[in-house]
Design a protein around this motif. Sequence first.
Motif, short mmCIF file in Angstrom:
data_model
loop_
_atom_site.label_atom_id
_atom_site.label_comp_id
_atom_site.label_asym_id
_atom_site.label_seq_id
_atom_site.Cartn_x
_atom_site.Cartn_y
_atom_site.Cartn_z
N ASP A 169 0.80 -1.23 0.00
CA ASP A 169 0.00 0.00 0.00
C ASP A 169 0.84 1.28 0.00
O ASP A 169 0.31 2.37 0.17
N GLU A 170 2.15 1.15 -0.17
CA GLU A 170 3.01 2.33 -0.30
C GLU A 170 3.58 2.37 -1.71
O GLU A 170 4.09 1.38 -2.21
N GLN A 171 3.49 3.50 -2.36
CA GLN A 171 3.98 3.62 -3.73
C GLN A 171 5.49 3.69 -3.78
O GLN A 171 6.13 3.19 -4.71
N LYS A 172 6.10 4.32 -2.78
CA LYS A 172 7.54 4.58 -2.78
C LYS A 172 8.36 3.31 -2.66
O LYS A 172 8.06 2.43 -1.84
N LEU A 173 9.40 3.18 -3.47
CA LEU A 173 10.32 2.06 -3.38
C LEU A 173 11.39 2.36 -2.33
O LEU A 173 11.75 3.51 -2.11
N GLY A 174 11.90 1.28 -1.72
CA GLY A 174 13.00 1.41 -0.76
C GLY A 174 14.25 0.75 -1.32
O GLY A 174 14.16 -0.20 -2.10
N PHE A 175 15.39 1.25 -0.91
CA PHE A 175 16.68 0.72 -1.40
C PHE A 175 17.61 0.55 -0.22
O PHE A 175 17.81 1.48 0.57
N ASP A 176 18.20 -0.63 -0.11
CA ASP A 176 19.07 -0.88 1.03
C ASP A 176 19.92 -2.11 0.79
O ASP A 176 19.82 -2.76 -0.25
N LEU A 177 20.74 -2.45 1.78
CA LEU A 177 21.53 -3.67 1.76
C LEU A 177 20.81 -4.74 2.56
O LEU A 177 20.34 -4.48 3.69
N ALA A 178 20.73 -5.93 2.02
CA ALA A 178 19.98 -7.01 2.68
C ALA A 178 20.60 -7.42 4.00
O ALA A 178 19.91 -7.92 4.88
N CYS A 179 21.89 -7.20 4.15
CA CYS A 179 22.56 -7.59 5.40
C CYS A 179 22.37 -6.56 6.50
O CYS A 179 22.71 -6.82 7.66
N GLN A 180 21.83 -5.38 6.16
CA GLN A 180 21.69 -4.31 7.15
C GLN A 180 20.23 -3.94 7.45
O GLN A 180 19.88 -3.65 8.59
N LYS A 181 19.38 -3.96 6.43
CA LYS A 181 18.00 -3.53 6.59
C LYS A 181 17.17 -4.58 7.33
O LYS A 181 17.15 -5.75 6.95
N VAL A 182 16.45 -4.16 8.36
CA VAL A 182 15.56 -5.05 9.10
C VAL A 182 14.22 -5.15 8.38
O VAL A 182 13.71 -4.15 7.87
N VAL A 183 13.67 -6.35 8.33
CA VAL A 183 12.42 -6.56 7.61
C VAL A 183 11.26 -5.81 8.26
O VAL A 183 11.25 -5.59 9.47
N GLU A 184 10.31 -5.44 7.44
CA GLU A 184 9.08 -4.80 7.91
C GLU A 184 7.90 -5.63 7.44
O GLU A 184 7.99 -6.38 6.46
N ASP A 185 6.77 -5.48 8.12
CA ASP A 185 5.60 -6.27 7.76
C ASP A 185 5.10 -5.87 6.38
O ASP A 185 5.11 -4.70 6.01
N LYS A 186 4.67 -6.87 5.61
CA LYS A 186 4.17 -6.69 4.25
C LYS A 186 5.24 -6.07 3.33
O LYS A 186 4.96 -5.21 2.50
N MET A 187 6.47 -6.53 3.49
CA MET A 187 7.58 -6.06 2.66
C MET A 187 7.74 -6.98 1.46
O MET A 187 7.84 -8.19 1.60
N TYR A 188 7.74 -6.40 0.27
CA TYR A 188 7.95 -7.15 -0.97
C TYR A 188 9.40 -6.94 -1.40
O TYR A 188 9.84 -5.81 -1.57
N LEU A 189 10.11 -8.04 -1.61
CA LEU A 189 11.55 -7.98 -1.83
C LEU A 189 11.95 -8.34 -3.26
O LEU A 189 11.40 -9.26 -3.85
N VAL A 190 12.93 -7.62 -3.77
CA VAL A 190 13.56 -7.96 -5.05
C VAL A 190 15.06 -7.81 -4.85
O VAL A 190 15.55 -6.74 -4.50
N GLN A 191 15.81 -8.88 -5.07
CA GLN A 191 17.27 -8.83 -4.94
C GLN A 191 17.90 -8.63 -6.31
O GLN A 191 17.45 -9.20 -7.30
N LEU A 192 18.93 -7.83 -6.36
CA LEU A 192 19.62 -7.53 -7.61
C LEU A 192 20.97 -8.23 -7.63
O LEU A 192 21.83 -7.95 -6.79
N PRO A 193 21.18 -9.14 -8.58
CA PRO A 193 22.46 -9.86 -8.61
C PRO A 193 23.63 -8.96 -8.98
O PRO A 193 24.75 -9.19 -8.57
N PHE A 194 23.39 -7.92 -9.75
CA PHE A 194 24.42 -6.96 -10.09
C PHE A 194 23.76 -5.78 -10.79
O PHE A 194 22.61 -5.87 -11.22
N VAL A 195 24.47 -4.68 -10.87
CA VAL A 195 23.99 -3.51 -11.61
C VAL A 195 24.88 -3.35 -12.84
O VAL A 195 26.08 -3.12 -12.72
N PRO A 196 24.33 -3.51 -14.04
CA PRO A 196 25.14 -3.50 -15.26
C PRO A 196 25.53 -2.10 -15.71
O PRO A 196 25.05 -1.59 -16.72
N ALA A 197 26.40 -1.44 -14.94
CA ALA A 197 26.87 -0.10 -15.29
C ALA A 197 28.24 -0.20 -15.94
O ALA A 197 29.18 -0.71 -15.33
N SER A 198 28.36 0.29 -17.17
CA SER A 198 29.62 0.20 -17.90
C SER A 198 30.69 1.07 -17.24
O SER A 198 30.43 2.19 -16.81
#
Length: 235
Positions: A59-88
Amino acid sequence: MKENNAEEVEVFIMGKGHKVPAGLTIMKALEYAGYRFIRGCGCRAGFCGACSTVYRIEDEQKLGFDLACQKVVEDKMYLVQLPFVPASKAEYDLDKLEPSDSLLITMYPEIARCVSCNTCTKSCPQEIDTMKYIQMAVRGDIEKCAELSFDCIQCGLCAMRCPADIKHYHVSQLARRLRGKYLDTKSKNLDKRLTEIENNKFNDEIKRLMKMDKKEIQNLYKNRKIEAEEKGEGN
């Protein structure tokens, strides 16, 4: 067997809901839910930037960005992990570069497209003023760009979000390399220390440290003496 916890939250991993104990980091919650890391985990201590994660709370439009080893989970959190960022990354031989005012913008001309939206800063899990160090890069201030970006862990979340397609963390890496090689005062003790390491001078001390318990090591770190700070010098 998983223990029953009095306080649980629900997280969604790849669209599937999982009940996990409150207080876990995202990384620990993924493991609690039965997932096994084979990539994207790294140091697990907030230094390597390998576990960059995008999330959204229900129910929140805003996306969050963090490190999985540091950010504590919140209720109703939808997660997407990024294997890498393809920046040349620009190709260069550091030994053949000269730290001129125009070098950073020549190597990464896209920094001139910065629109000062500050999305990069808002995406940074290290709370670095990313937009500011890019502005320093545009101005040709290599020293300041390197200083402001010192805590960068190369996670790539800034580059992923940038509407101008700037590779912030590659820019700052080049600035730090240039400053270390050409601009900073050379350490009087560095060559000596490198020779000592090559001659295995500290092997016995390292073995002793490896046998210490965590509290002893923490006390040693807390009470350590830093020569440059004692002398009030930078070398």
